[in-house]
Design a protein around this motif. Structure first.
Motif, PDB file in Angstrom:
ATOM      1  N   THR A  18       0.813  -1.206   0.000  1.00 51.79           N
ATOM      2  CA  THR A  18       0.000   0.000   0.000  1.00 51.79           C
ATOM      3  C   THR A  18       0.847   1.258   0.000  1.00 51.79           C
ATOM      4  N   SER A  22       3.254   5.335  -3.311  1.00 53.73           N
ATOM      5  CA  SER A  22       2.173   6.210  -2.868  1.00 53.73           C
ATOM      6  C   SER A  22       2.735   7.599  -2.639  1.00 53.73           C
ATOM      7  N   ASP A 138      -3.575   6.463  -8.099  1.00 52.28           N
ATOM      8  CA  ASP A 138      -4.650   6.579  -7.109  1.00 52.28           C
ATOM      9  C   ASP A 138      -5.980   6.037  -7.608  1.00 52.28           C
ATOM     10  N   ARG A 142      -5.825   1.531  -7.873  1.00 47.90           N
ATOM     11  CA  ARG A 142      -6.296   1.374  -6.495  1.00 47.90           C
ATOM     12  C   ARG A 142      -6.792  -0.041  -6.248  1.00 47.90           C
ATOM     13  N   GLU A 146      -5.263  -2.811  -3.502  1.00 49.09           N
ATOM     14  CA  GLU A 146      -6.101  -3.395  -2.447  1.00 49.09           C
ATOM     15  C   GLU A 146      -6.128  -4.909  -2.542  1.00 49.09           C
TER      16      GLU A 146
END
Length: 376
Positions: A18, A22, A138, A142, A146
């Motif tokens: 994650t 980022s 993003d 995404r 996840e």
């Protein structure tokens, strides 16, 4: 992850899923100490972990300028180009673009206060490309982040395999997932493999092969798996699930291309392309009829069609600018090698001058020699 040769003592492997690439600032307390010299090789890991201003190579700058000018600064076009090339972007460039967005400017040398017109133009390109990259990571990726986080946090190998099968049925193993998985595998290669010379990104590592031994219960040796090996297992299982949904020929081609050991490839090709046994001989000499027709599990026509479609897709992608010529040549050469090994298997099974081998060679000729005429 534990059981079946995988030992995972905690959830440290799931952290980078994650946080990798980022925009949130990473904790630099665990980052390795910086070195006085800054080279592209060193900044590969430093940029990803410490978020220090990375040193861009001339190739990095050319990549930015080419996409920006080629898309005329169109946001959607830049996002599409970034998404198509994301797996090949080095970590230093990804981090540099993120930092350009966060600061709203780009300066490799903070002490340099002079700005030329070229430097101002490149700074504009970096910020615009960074914003496009931010949206790709993003929004488009995404779901992939996840899903990979969920897989890494499954905690047990059987549950992991079950989640992969479920994700395949739900259509979650898409391009965004494999893009995130590929980036994490490259990051794991740098972190787990040291200088990266002795670690391969190939997802064909056999259970226990090349893995260190750690103490298990009651002093029994237990094979340990690092983050890269766990990601390789996930990659292999995902590919196996996807192979169930494609044509038999394409499934076999994917399986063979994922296998590095030539003897295993030969066995796979022989199993699927060779004639199936209709009888077996028991130890006492009796012949047992197995039934069936003896036809190959994958017809030679289906396999040639898979080879042809793959080569066509690679050449189309190269012509559209989606990949460089060297990568395209290497991919086509890998497929050519598979075709040569398949022919050898057919010769051993049916004979050198058999109709099967002759038809296979005839159908293969236009695949690797576009526009050539086949003599009949």
């Amino acid at each position: 992850v534990s059981n079946n040769g995988y030992h995972h003592a905690n959830n440290k492997h799931s952290i980078t899923t994650t946080t990798l690439y980022s925009t949130a600032s990473e904790d630099s307390s665990s980052a390795p100490p910086s070195s006085s010299s800054s080279t592209p090789e060193m900044t590969e890991m430093d940029a990803a972990q410490k978020r220090e201003t990375p040193t861009l190579t001339p190739e990095d700058k050319l990549f930015i300028t080419t996409i920006y000018t080629g898309t005329a600064g169109n946001v959607e076009a830049m996002e599409n180009s970034i998404a198509a090339n994301l797996e090949n972007m080095p970590p230093r460039l990804v981090v540099a673009l993120q930092m350009a967005v966060e600061k709203g400017e780009w300066k490799e040398d903070e002490d340099d206060t002079t700005e030329t017109d070229d430097a101002k133009e490149f700074e504009k390109q970096m910020v615009a490309m960074g914003e496009a990259l931010q949206n790709v990571l993003d929004v488009r990726l995404r779901g992939g982040r996840e899903l990979l986080a969920e897989l890494l946090n499954s905690g047990e190998i059987r549950k992991l395999d079950s989640l992969i099968g479920k994700s395949a049925k739900e259509g979650k193993l898409d391009m965004s997932f494999f893009s995130v998985l590929s980036m994490n595998m490259r990051d794991a290669k740098m972190n787990d493999g040291g200088d990266g010379e002795d670690v391969s990104l190939s997802p064909t590592l056999a259970q226990g092969e090349g893995q260190e031994e750690v103490s298990g219960e009651e002093g029994q040796p237990t094979t340990g798996a690092n983050r890269l090996q766990i990601l390789q297992h996930i990659y292999t299982r995902c590919q196996e699930e996807l192979e169930k949904t494609v044509s038999p020929g394409m499934g076999l081609l994917n399986k063979v291309l994922r296998t590095e050991i030539s003897s295993i490839r030969a066995n796979q090709l022989d199993h699927y392309l060779g004639p199936q046994k209709t009888t077996i001989t028991s130890p006492d000499g009796k012949t047992i009829d197995l039934g069936g027709t003896g036809k190959p599990l994958v017809s030679h026509i289906e396999f040639v069609e898979a080879l042809s479609n793959s080569v066509t897709q690679i050449r189309t992608l190269e012509a559209a600018g989606g990949t460089d010529r060297l990568s395209a040549v290497n991919l086509v050469e890998n497929i050519r090698q598979v075709a040569m090994e398949a022919r050898m298997v057919l010769v051993e099974s049916f004979g050198e001058g058999s109709d099967v081998v002759n038809e296979f060679q005839k159908d293969l000729q236009p695949v690797f020699r576009p526009g050539s005429k086949v003599e009949t």
